[in-house]
Design a protein around this motif. Sequence first.
Motif, PDB file in Angstrom:
ATOM      1  N   GLU A  34      45.351  43.892  45.324  1.00 28.78           N
ATOM      2  CA  GLU A  34      46.410  42.954  44.900  1.00 28.78           C
ATOM      3  C   GLU A  34      45.832  41.815  44.070  1.00 28.78           C
ATOM      4  OE1 GLU A  34      48.779  41.421  48.128  1.00 28.78           O
ATOM      5  OE2 GLU A  34      49.489  43.429  48.638  1.00 28.78           O
ATOM      6  N   LEU A  35      44.700  41.289  44.507  1.00 27.27           N
ATOM      7  CA  LEU A  35      44.086  40.175  43.761  1.00 27.27           C
ATOM      8  C   LEU A  35      43.710  40.618  42.348  1.00 27.27           C
ATOM      9  CD1 LEU A  35      41.822  38.741  46.622  1.00 27.27           C
ATOM     10  CD2 LEU A  35      43.799  37.591  45.590  1.00 27.27           C
ATOM     11  N   LEU A  36      43.196  41.839  42.247  1.00 32.15           N
ATOM     12  CA  LEU A  36      42.821  42.348  40.910  1.00 32.15           C
ATOM     13  C   LEU A  36      44.062  42.551  40.040  1.00 32.15           C
ATOM     14  CD1 LEU A  36      40.043  44.874  42.026  1.00 32.15           C
ATOM     15  CD2 LEU A  36      39.690  42.895  40.529  1.00 32.15           C
ATOM     16  N   ARG A  37      45.134  43.067  40.644  1.00 32.74           N
ATOM     17  CA  ARG A  37      46.363  43.273  39.855  1.00 32.74           C
ATOM     18  C   ARG A  37      46.934  41.925  39.392  1.00 32.74           C
ATOM     19  NH1 ARG A  37      46.472  47.770  43.182  1.00 32.74           N
ATOM     20  NH2 ARG A  37      47.533  46.750  44.921  1.00 32.74           N
ATOM     21  N   GLU A  38      46.772  40.877  40.200  1.00 30.43           N
ATOM     22  CA  GLU A  38      47.214  39.540  39.766  1.00 30.43           C
ATOM     23  C   GLU A  38      46.374  39.057  38.573  1.00 30.43           C
ATOM     24  OE1 GLU A  38      48.442  38.173  44.275  1.00 30.43           O
ATOM     25  OE2 GLU A  38      46.969  36.950  43.201  1.00 30.43           O
ATOM     26  N   GLN A  39      45.075  39.331  38.631  1.00 32.80           N
ATOM     27  CA  GLN A  39      44.185  38.929  37.530  1.00 32.80           C
ATOM     28  C   GLN A  39      44.564  39.670  36.241  1.00 32.80           C
ATOM     29  OE1 GLN A  39      41.399  36.791  37.522  1.00 32.80           O
ATOM     30  NE2 GLN A  39      41.690  36.158  39.640  1.00 32.80           N
ATOM     31  N   ILE A  40      44.920  40.934  36.396  1.00 37.16           N
ATOM     32  CA  ILE A  40      45.318  41.736  35.217  1.00 37.16           C
ATOM     33  C   ILE A  40      46.620  41.175  34.638  1.00 37.16           C
ATOM     34  CG2 ILE A  40      46.136  44.020  34.462  1.00 37.16           C
ATOM     35  CD1 ILE A  40      44.161  45.228  36.512  1.00 37.16           C
ATOM     36  N   ALA A  41      47.573  40.894  35.532  1.00 38.13           N
ATOM     37  CA  ALA A  41      48.876  40.387  35.065  1.00 38.13           C
ATOM     38  C   ALA A  41      48.723  39.050  34.349  1.00 38.13           C
ATOM     39  CB  ALA A  41      49.828  40.256  36.248  1.00 38.13           C
ATOM     40  N   SER A  42      47.746  38.234  34.786  1.00 33.37           N
ATOM     41  CA  SER A  42      47.533  36.916  34.160  1.00 33.37           C
ATOM     42  C   SER A  42      46.624  36.998  32.934  1.00 33.37           C
ATOM     43  CB  SER A  42      46.911  35.944  35.165  1.00 33.37           C
ATOM     44  OG  SER A  42      47.632  35.934  36.354  1.00 33.37           O
ATOM     45  N   ARG A  43      46.174  38.185  32.610  1.00 34.32           N
ATOM     46  CA  ARG A  43      45.305  38.418  31.443  1.00 34.32           C
ATOM     47  C   ARG A  43      44.032  37.560  31.492  1.00 34.32           C
ATOM     48  NH1 ARG A  43      45.993  42.904  30.514  1.00 34.32           N
ATOM     49  NH2 ARG A  43      44.915  42.791  28.517  1.00 34.32           N
ATOM     50  N   THR A  44      43.448  37.372  32.677  1.00 33.49           N
ATOM     51  CA  THR A  44      42.174  36.635  32.770  1.00 33.49           C
ATOM     52  C   THR A  44      41.044  37.550  32.283  1.00 33.49           C
ATOM     53  OG1 THR A  44      41.707  37.445  34.989  1.00 33.49           O
ATOM     54  CG2 THR A  44      42.976  35.386  34.836  1.00 33.49           C
ATOM     55  N   GLY A  47      40.331  40.042  34.918  1.00 37.50           N
ATOM     56  CA  GLY A  47      41.364  41.073  34.948  1.00 37.50           C
ATOM     57  C   GLY A  47      41.183  42.092  33.828  1.00 37.50           C
ATOM     58  N   GLN A  48      40.830  41.607  32.662  1.00 37.01           N
ATOM     59  CA  GLN A  48      40.677  42.526  31.521  1.00 37.01           C
ATOM     60  C   GLN A  48      39.500  43.470  31.740  1.00 37.01           C
ATOM     61  OE1 GLN A  48      40.836  40.375  27.808  1.00 37.01           O
ATOM     62  NE2 GLN A  48      42.775  39.438  28.353  1.00 37.01           N
ATOM     63  N   GLU A  49      38.435  42.940  32.368  1.00 35.91           N
ATOM     64  CA  GLU A  49      37.285  43.814  32.641  1.00 35.91           C
ATOM     65  C   GLU A  49      37.646  44.808  33.754  1.00 35.91           C
ATOM     66  OE1 GLU A  49      33.539  41.840  33.317  1.00 35.91           O
ATOM     67  OE2 GLU A  49      32.526  43.772  33.655  1.00 35.91           O
ATOM     68  N   ALA A  50      38.285  44.300  34.807  1.00 32.05           N
ATOM     69  CA  ALA A  50      38.629  45.161  35.947  1.00 32.05           C
ATOM     70  C   ALA A  50      39.563  46.303  35.527  1.00 32.05           C
ATOM     71  CB  ALA A  50      39.291  44.322  37.041  1.00 32.05           C
ATOM     72  N   GLU A  51      40.482  46.001  34.647  1.00 33.45           N
ATOM     73  CA  GLU A  51      41.484  46.978  34.225  1.00 33.45           C
ATOM     74  C   GLU A  51      40.847  48.242  33.632  1.00 33.45           C
ATOM     75  OE1 GLU A  51      44.119  45.412  31.232  1.00 33.45           O
ATOM     76  OE2 GLU A  51      45.798  46.609  31.979  1.00 33.45           O
ATOM     77  N   LEU A  52      39.723  48.058  32.948  1.00 34.55           N
ATOM     78  CA  LEU A  52      39.045  49.200  32.320  1.00 34.55           C
ATOM     79  C   LEU A  52      38.635  50.233  33.362  1.00 34.55           C
ATOM     80  CD1 LEU A  52      36.667  47.222  29.900  1.00 34.55           C
ATOM     81  CD2 LEU A  52      38.831  48.368  29.315  1.00 34.55           C
ATOM     82  N   PHE A  53      38.254  49.743  34.555  1.00 34.91           N
ATOM     83  CA  PHE A  53      37.820  50.644  35.631  1.00 34.91           C
ATOM     84  C   PHE A  53      39.024  51.151  36.433  1.00 34.91           C
ATOM     85  CE2 PHE A  53      34.321  47.836  34.657  1.00 34.91           C
ATOM     86  CZ  PHE A  53      33.229  48.686  34.634  1.00 34.91           C
ATOM     87  N   MET A  54      39.909  50.221  36.797  1.00 31.44           N
ATOM     88  CA  MET A  54      41.023  50.585  37.693  1.00 31.44           C
ATOM     89  C   MET A  54      41.934  51.643  37.091  1.00 31.44           C
ATOM     90  SD  MET A  54      41.969  46.836  39.164  1.00 31.44           S
ATOM     91  CE  MET A  54      43.341  47.282  40.207  1.00 31.44           C
ATOM     92  N   ASP A  55      42.245  51.509  35.812  1.00 29.47           N
ATOM     93  CA  ASP A  55      43.193  52.440  35.185  1.00 29.47           C
ATOM     94  C   ASP A  55      42.698  53.877  35.210  1.00 29.47           C
ATOM     95  OD1 ASP A  55      44.833  50.378  34.737  1.00 29.47           O
ATOM     96  OD2 ASP A  55      44.795  50.440  32.543  1.00 29.47           O
ATOM     97  N   LYS A  56      41.359  54.043  35.279  1.00 33.75           N
ATOM     98  CA  LYS A  56      40.805  55.405  35.308  1.00 33.75           C
ATOM     99  C   LYS A  56      40.573  55.883  36.738  1.00 33.75           C
ATOM    100  CE  LYS A  56      38.379  54.824  30.887  1.00 33.75           C
ATOM    101  NZ  LYS A  56      38.245  53.360  30.767  1.00 33.75           N
ATOM    102  N   GLY A  57      40.810  54.993  37.705  1.00 32.18           N
ATOM    103  CA  GLY A  57      40.606  55.387  39.109  1.00 32.18           C
ATOM    104  C   GLY A  57      39.199  55.116  39.601  1.00 32.18           C
ATOM    105  N   PHE A  58      38.429  54.296  38.870  1.00 33.29           N
ATOM    106  CA  PHE A  58      37.060  53.986  39.289  1.00 33.29           C
ATOM    107  C   PHE A  58      37.007  52.626  39.975  1.00 33.29           C
ATOM    108  CE2 PHE A  58      36.145  56.694  35.432  1.00 33.29           C
ATOM    109  CZ  PHE A  58      35.850  57.822  36.182  1.00 33.29           C
ATOM    110  N   LEU A  59      35.986  52.420  40.796  1.00 36.07           N
ATOM    111  CA  LEU A  59      35.813  51.128  41.451  1.00 36.07           C
ATOM    112  C   LEU A  59      35.394  50.082  40.426  1.00 36.07           C
ATOM    113  CD1 LEU A  59      33.959  51.896  44.824  1.00 36.07           C
ATOM    114  CD2 LEU A  59      36.411  51.660  44.379  1.00 36.07           C
ATOM    115  N   VAL A  60      35.855  48.859  40.643  1.00 39.65           N
ATOM    116  CA  VAL A  60      35.461  47.707  39.823  1.00 39.65           C
ATOM    117  C   VAL A  60      34.048  47.298  40.263  1.00 39.65           C
ATOM    118  CG1 VAL A  60      36.088  45.279  39.430  1.00 39.65           C
ATOM    119  CG2 VAL A  60      37.876  47.030  39.592  1.00 39.65           C
TER     120      VAL A  60
END
Length: 190
Positions: A34-44, A47-60
């Motif tokens: 949830e914390l990571l999804r909040e970071q992505i939504a806020s475009r921090t 969040g932008q770095e985490a999104e690269l991993f999460m969208d593919k199903g990999f761990l951040v």
Amino acid sequence: MLNLVLFGPPGAGKGTQADFLIQKFNLKHLSTGELLREQIASRTALGQEAELFMDKGFLVPDALVIEMIRTELQENKHENGYVFDGFPRTVDQAIALDELLTNIGSEVTAMLLLSVEKQELIKRLLNRSKTSGRADDQGPAIIENRIQEYNEKTRPIKDYYTAQNKFHRIAGVGTVADIAQRLIETVNKL
Ligand code: B4P
């Protein structure tokens, strides 16, 4: 303090059951997902770095999530305890959590594994994909990556907590209410 690590593969019901535990025992919910999804939504930047991993199903990467939890613990110092949901997910994260809790004079009380078979996990996540809007629920290939990450990197944490005599397995199938009851009974016996 009562500090519970809620553990299990993607789709095991961690987020669902965390809600019952925080209410029953008056704890603070810390979900790294949830914390990571909040970071992505806020475009921090995080969040932008985490999104690269999460969208593919990999761990951040560990450093990002450990820093996030460090900040959360600093900002929520006066809690009865925490439900850690989706954290730790690697042995290095488990070691870091022990250090962070030691620094505030506390420790992990128990690790609760929600045990669910792979076919049921896939069914639940594909079902959630119809409404969640989550990129990491979309399609069997990404879900397969998440399960593989769990088996390779997360599952070994079980041995880490078993060695500390803190590991508890709970059957994660059945109704949500029945599973919550099993968890509560386990925590009451701690
Ligand atoms: P999370 O948000 O933790 O995603 P998850 O593992 O799928 O758990 P979630 O809580 O969403 O689902 P649940 O088991 O409750 O992480 C997402 C991503 O963020 C990770 O893949 C990773 O990239 C990154 N990330 C997060 N933390 C990280 C960390 N520490 N280190 C590195 N990367 C990290 O399952 C819920 C589904 O099952 C729901 O649809 C629910 O309705 C259903 N369900 C629950 N109980 C049920 C029951 N009894 N019967 C039927 N369905 C049930």
